[in-house]
Design an enzyme around this catalytic site. Sequence first.
Site, short mmCIF file in Angstrom:
data_model
loop_
_atom_site.label_atom_id
_atom_site.label_comp_id
_atom_site.label_asym_id
_atom_site.label_seq_id
_atom_site.Cartn_x
_atom_site.Cartn_y
_atom_site.Cartn_z
N GLN A 188 0.80 -1.19 0.00
CA GLN A 188 -0.03 -0.07 0.08
C GLN A 188 0.89 1.34 0.07
OE1 GLN A 188 -3.68 0.34 -0.02
NE2 GLN A 188 -2.75 2.46 -0.44
N ASP A 204 -6.97 6.53 7.55
CA ASP A 204 -7.34 5.24 7.44
C ASP A 204 -8.74 4.93 8.36
OD1 ASP A 204 -7.59 2.58 6.69
OD2 ASP A 204 -5.83 1.95 8.15
#
Length: 339
Positions: A142, A235
């Site tokens: 990621q 997130d």
Amino acid sequence: MATKLTKQLTGKHFLTLKDFTADEIHYLLDLAADLKAKKKSGTPHHYMKGQNIALLFEKPSTRTRCAFTVACIDLGAHPEYLGKNDIQFGKKESVRDTAIVLGRMFDGIQFRGFDQETVNGLAENSGVPVWNGLTNEFHPTQILADLLTIKEHIGHLKGVKFVYVGDGRNNMGNSLLIGCAKVGMDVRICSPEVLFPDEDVVRYAEEVAKDSGANITITSDIDEAVSGAEVIYTDVWVSMGEEDKFKERIDLLYPYQVNKAMLEKTGNQDNVMFLHCLPSFHDLETEVGRDIHEKFGLKEMEVTDEVFQSKNSFVFDEAENRLHTIKAVMAATNGNETS
């Protein structure tokens, strides 16, 4: 793009960015950009022609599964998805025994799951390259996608003012701190003190920064963190497997929600990039979003829909770049770039 680094990376596992130098990370990003251009132009790049790749998933995923699957196919390899109910992994067969068996049959293994020790065990015993698609501790593929996205839109990485807001001790906080430090960014982790990154990870990033020129800031002060920011990243507040902590995390992290007011605090609201690894709870168009709304009265969580849908948001460029950076990792460690 055959270079000394190509040979240096051949056969190497991709478990955490701790194991890669800044030059190697930049090489992977350049290779990803090259592979992205090849895909856009329809230029074949079958650098893993004839290989078979095992995709092990303890945790389900949209981007990781799709990116590895398409990457394999684009590179000329065959992907084999193995979910938690497809094999006896960890139940009737140990990690070591599973690794040996899979290594005899496959040319590479991707693992997405819970414990870092599991992916490390696969790497130690399989005899083929192993790639970490996510663990509780780290999410290195990621971070490569994040860095590529920033480089595409800002033009460089060194010195970029990067702020991660939210749960600083999760796999994204850890991995962004390491990755951004490696490439010399001004990286700021902004979270409540009880959710600060692990001290060992912070110390590691500070040591890396001595050579890379990175600046490391860990703070609970939002104004301090976001001042002058070029990138704001967040997130979800509750990671997979922690669903019983929603109320606790909402109480802690609601002040850290990314919203228009936070963008304005940067003094760079016209240009600041917003990034998110996805999925995101920014509206009521999911079962989880509606359930959160019913239980806690929130229509949005870690980011408002206004920001998520704004011109500042590059989340879907970022999601696409999972494919290109994963392809680069696989090609660099297990491919043949002269094919």
